[in-house]
Design an enzyme around this catalytic site. Structure first.
Site, mmCIF file in Angstrom:
data_model
loop_
_atom_site.group_PDB
_atom_site.id
_atom_site.type_symbol
_atom_site.label_atom_id
_atom_site.label_comp_id
_atom_site.label_asym_id
_atom_site.label_seq_id
_atom_site.Cartn_x
_atom_site.Cartn_y
_atom_site.Cartn_z
ATOM 1 N N THR A 196 125.951 -77.443 -55.275
ATOM 2 C CA THR A 196 126.228 -78.860 -55.048
ATOM 3 C C THR A 196 126.722 -79.056 -53.622
ATOM 4 O O THR A 196 127.334 -78.150 -53.059
ATOM 5 C CB THR A 196 127.327 -79.276 -56.058
ATOM 6 O OG1 THR A 196 126.735 -79.279 -57.340
ATOM 7 C CG2 THR A 196 127.946 -80.628 -55.753
ATOM 8 N N GLY A 226 127.426 -85.030 -64.744
ATOM 9 C CA GLY A 226 128.583 -84.208 -64.389
ATOM 10 C C GLY A 226 129.664 -85.015 -63.691
ATOM 11 O O GLY A 226 129.710 -86.248 -63.776
ATOM 12 N N ASP A 227 130.520 -84.294 -62.997
ATOM 13 C CA ASP A 227 131.649 -84.945 -62.322
ATOM 14 C C ASP A 227 131.270 -85.569 -60.988
ATOM 15 O O ASP A 227 131.965 -86.468 -60.513
ATOM 16 C CB ASP A 227 132.759 -83.915 -62.074
ATOM 17 C CG ASP A 227 132.265 -82.775 -61.178
ATOM 18 O OD1 ASP A 227 131.183 -82.211 -61.479
ATOM 19 O OD2 ASP A 227 132.931 -82.463 -60.177
ATOM 20 N N THR A 246 133.356 -79.273 -56.469
ATOM 21 C CA THR A 246 132.163 -78.575 -56.945
ATOM 22 C C THR A 246 132.574 -77.559 -58.001
ATOM 23 O O THR A 246 133.623 -76.933 -57.880
ATOM 24 C CB THR A 246 131.417 -77.870 -55.798
ATOM 25 O OG1 THR A 246 130.356 -77.092 -56.373
ATOM 26 C CG2 THR A 246 132.324 -76.957 -54.978
ATOM 27 N N GLY A 247 131.755 -77.425 -59.023
ATOM 28 C CA GLY A 247 132.071 -76.466 -60.071
ATOM 29 C C GLY A 247 131.604 -76.973 -61.420
ATOM 30 O O GLY A 247 130.774 -77.885 -61.498
ATOM 31 N N GLY A 249 131.388 -79.133 -64.014
ATOM 32 C CA GLY A 249 131.761 -80.546 -63.973
ATOM 33 C C GLY A 249 132.616 -81.033 -65.124
ATOM 34 O O GLY A 249 133.485 -81.886 -64.928
HETATM 35 N N1 ASP Z 1 129.931 -80.197 -60.408
HETATM 36 C C1 ASP Z 1 128.516 -80.201 -60.580
HETATM 37 C C2 ASP Z 1 128.184 -80.655 -61.967
HETATM 38 O O1 ASP Z 1 128.856 -80.256 -62.897
HETATM 39 C C3 ASP Z 1 127.890 -78.875 -60.353
HETATM 40 C C4 ASP Z 1 128.343 -78.126 -59.145
HETATM 41 O O2 ASP Z 1 129.289 -78.507 -58.473
HETATM 42 O O3 ASP Z 1 127.721 -77.138 -58.819
HETATM 43 O O4 ASP Z 1 127.226 -81.365 -62.141
#
Ligand code: ASP
Length: 328
Positions: A196, A226-227, A246-247, A249
């Protein structure tokens, strides 16, 4: 004599602290921080050539945003410019090269927030928009709404003269391979787990902005959001603080991560570092929420904690020198 040397040294060290992200309350100098996702990026999985390619693209994004800020442009424009460049790169999980749903489709989410005006725009579940961050901005500036999803969002794009691209534009072999691997329970290669992109910026007039853009998680259910497009979770900016996350979500939504970091700094008086570290390195870790954030405050203090093996990240200030890192 000795005393004056000591004073000079103390001043010099104080200056160094401001540049290196420990909290200061000096007047704002412009700053741009970008991330390209956090995840398992074990060195043995990223070849030297891949690492160089990721870093070169992050560098281009930083320079793109730097040019905006250096010419006196707004943090909002710098955030959008940097993110668009990363969306156009197939290396990152945003725009072209987005992670794929379990049905093999790309569904894109993004949001942008102008901290100074406390305005935000977000889009979710896009299938035909080349630069979701640009459409998020149109939602913010050309509608009374904050978030539009799917076909309604794409209709706004068409109305505003933004061309639609075919689904095929987003789909890369790398992401198809990653999807097959996840569906066959094979660990995915480095860089395809997350990726992301996001940016936070402070302009020379002290205005903060934040933005985030993503294809979401590989093998997510169609329709999952997602977030990243959720203001307060994946993206947040106000007059004092800006965050892009990022992570995984779902954890970031449940913990309202971006807003919580800013709120802790505002209400408890925590430094940005303390607030961001406590969220990412303690609270999320306790829950098993992988990921990281980039955070910036109105004084130019920076925090970039992550609880994964690495997070693509970079920073540039008025001297035009970019600092880019992947691992700790
Ligand atoms: N946060 C993003 C999601 O959950 C994914 C990511 O940050 O890689 O959609």
């Amino acid at each position: 004599m000795h005393r004056s040397i000591l004073v000079v040294l103390m001043l010099w060290v104080g200056h160094g602290e401001a540049l290196h992200g420990q909290d200061s309350t000096s007047r704002p100098r412009f700053q741009l921080i970008v991330h390209g996702g956090a995840g398992a990026l074990r060195a043995r999985h990223l070849t030297a050539a891949q690492e160089a390619a990721f870093k070169a693209t992050l560098y281009s994004a930083l320079r793109r945003g730097y040019d905006v800020l250096n010419e006196g442009g707004t943090s909002l424009d710098a955030v959008q410019a940097a993110i668009q460049l990363l969306e156009d790169s197939p290396l990152f999980n945003a725009g072209r090269g987005a992670a794929l749903t379990s049905a093999g489709t790309a569904e894109l989410d993004a949001s942008i927030m102008d901290g100074h005006k406390r305005k935000a725009g977000a889009v979710a579940g896009l299938k035909r928009i080349k630069n979701p961050i640009a459409l998020a901005r149109l939602v913010m500036e050309r509608t009374p709404h904050v978030m539009l999803a799917g076909e309604g969002a794409e209709a706004l794009a068409q109305e505003q003269g933004m061309p639609l691209v075919p689904q095929a534009y987003f789909l890369t072999e790398e992401r198809k391979r990653a999807l097959r691997k996840v569906q066959n329970s094979v660990p995915v290669p480095a860089g395809s787990e997350y990726g992301t992109v996001g940016a936070v910026a402070l302009d020379s007039r002290g205005r903060l902005a934040a933005g985030t853009s993503t294809g979401g998680l590989t093998n997510k259910r169609p329709g999952r959001i997602g977030d990243s497009p959720i203001v307060g979770a994946g993206t947040y900016a106000d007059e004092t603080c800006a965050v892009s996350a990022t992570g995984a979500g779902e954890y970031f939504i449940r913990n309202v991560v971006a807003y919580d970091i800013c709120a802790r700094a505002r209400y408890r008086g925590d430094s940005l570092n303390v607030a961001a570290n406590d969220m990412v390195l303690r609270k999320l870790v306790e829950q098993g929420g992988d990921g990281g954030v980039i955070a910036l405050d109105k004084h130019g203090n920076v925090a970039m904690p992550f609880n994964t093996e690495g997070m693509f990240r970079g920073r540039i200030g008025p001297d035009g020198k970019a600092a880019i890192q992947i691992y700790e």
